[in-house]
Design a protein around this motif. Structure first.
Motif, short mmCIF file in Angstrom:
data_model
loop_
_atom_site.label_atom_id
_atom_site.label_comp_id
_atom_site.label_asym_id
_atom_site.label_seq_id
_atom_site.Cartn_x
_atom_site.Cartn_y
_atom_site.Cartn_z
N ASP A 7 0.85 -1.18 0.00
CA ASP A 7 0.00 0.00 0.00
C ASP A 7 0.89 1.24 0.00
N SER A 8 1.46 1.53 -1.14
CA SER A 8 2.47 2.58 -1.27
C SER A 8 1.97 3.94 -0.86
N TRP A 9 0.77 4.27 -1.24
CA TRP A 9 0.25 5.60 -0.94
C TRP A 9 0.09 5.79 0.56
N SER A 10 -0.50 4.81 1.23
CA SER A 10 -0.65 4.89 2.68
C SER A 10 0.70 5.02 3.36
N SER A 11 1.67 4.28 2.86
CA SER A 11 3.01 4.32 3.42
C SER A 11 3.61 5.72 3.29
N LEU A 12 3.48 6.34 2.11
CA LEU A 12 4.01 7.69 1.93
C LEU A 12 3.32 8.69 2.85
N LYS A 13 2.00 8.55 3.00
CA LYS A 13 1.27 9.48 3.87
C LYS A 13 1.69 9.31 5.33
N VAL A 14 1.84 8.08 5.78
CA VAL A 14 2.28 7.83 7.16
C VAL A 14 3.66 8.43 7.39
N LEU A 15 4.55 8.26 6.41
CA LEU A 15 5.89 8.83 6.52
C LEU A 15 5.84 10.36 6.56
N ALA A 16 4.96 10.94 5.76
CA ALA A 16 4.82 12.40 5.74
C ALA A 16 4.29 12.92 7.08
N ILE A 17 3.30 12.23 7.62
CA ILE A 17 2.75 12.62 8.92
C ILE A 17 3.82 12.54 10.01
N GLU A 21 5.31 15.58 12.37
CA GLU A 21 5.41 15.51 13.83
C GLU A 21 6.83 15.78 14.30
N GLN A 22 7.80 15.31 13.53
CA GLN A 22 9.21 15.50 13.89
C GLN A 22 9.68 16.92 13.58
N GLU A 23 9.23 17.46 12.45
CA GLU A 23 9.65 18.79 11.99
C GLU A 23 8.43 19.60 11.58
N PRO A 24 7.71 20.18 12.53
CA PRO A 24 6.49 20.94 12.20
C PRO A 24 6.69 22.04 11.17
N ILE A 25 7.90 22.56 11.08
CA ILE A 25 8.16 23.63 10.11
C ILE A 25 7.94 23.15 8.67
N LEU A 26 7.99 21.84 8.45
CA LEU A 26 7.77 21.28 7.11
C LEU A 26 6.31 20.95 6.83
N SER A 27 5.42 21.28 7.73
CA SER A 27 4.02 20.87 7.58
C SER A 27 3.38 21.40 6.30
#
Length: 165
Positions: A7-17, A21-27
């Motif tokens: 499920d590539s798309w879900s994986s990319l979204k989870v990584l982006a989220i 969380e780690q770098e809010p400036i990139l939100s």
């Protein structure tokens, strides 16, 4: 390294989220390029459009052109997912599929070439050459739109890459 799962798309979204969380400036950046999109093909089209648009050919017009092309040619998304898997497998610097998706010129240039190639095959040679030119201008990669390139390709930096017809 974290390979792309089924499920590539879900994986990319989870990584982006997780990145937000780690770098809010990139939100804003991650929202624009990943999180706001309904699926991978839409996000891919927008990523390419954001890379290639300019003052003459707007982001909205470029996103429409590329999005419609990806929609007509789903093999573009399939091939780019195979490219992401190849990058994550072969490049120790690719911490996750999100990194090359967002930041690797070689990935973006090859993805844009895949769009130009599909447009070339539709007989729209002027538009295909325009995309080729924008890739050359913005990413320093020059791949003729008629060039046939398989999937699962890792073009690291891509700078000064030239591939003829």
């Amino acid at each position: 390294m974290q390979p792309i799962d089924a499920d590539s798309w879900s994986s990319l979204k989870v990584l982006a989220i997780a990145q937000v969380e780690q770098e809010p400036i990139l939100s804003g950046h991650l929202y624009d390029l990943v999180l706001r999109h309904r699926g991978y093909p839409e996000a891919l089209a927008y990523l390419i459009a954001a890379t290639l648009s300019n003052q003459v050919f707007s982001l909205a017009a470029m996103a429409d052109l590329i999005g419609e092309t990806v929609e007509r040619n789903p093999e573009i998304a399939t091939a780019t997912l195979a490219d992401l898997r190849a990058i994550v497998t072969r490049d120790p610097a690719a911490e996750s599929p999100l990194v090359p998706f967002l930041y690797y010129k070689g990935f973006k240039g090859l993805a844009a070439h895949r769009v130009a190639h599909a447009i070339w095959n539709e007989g729209r040679r002027g538009v295909a050459r325009f995309i080729q030119s924008r890739v050359a201008d913005s990413l320093a990669m020059d791949i003729h739109p008629a060039a046939r390139i398989g999937k699962g390709v890792f073009m690291d930096h891509g700078t000064a890459l030239v591939i003829g017809e």
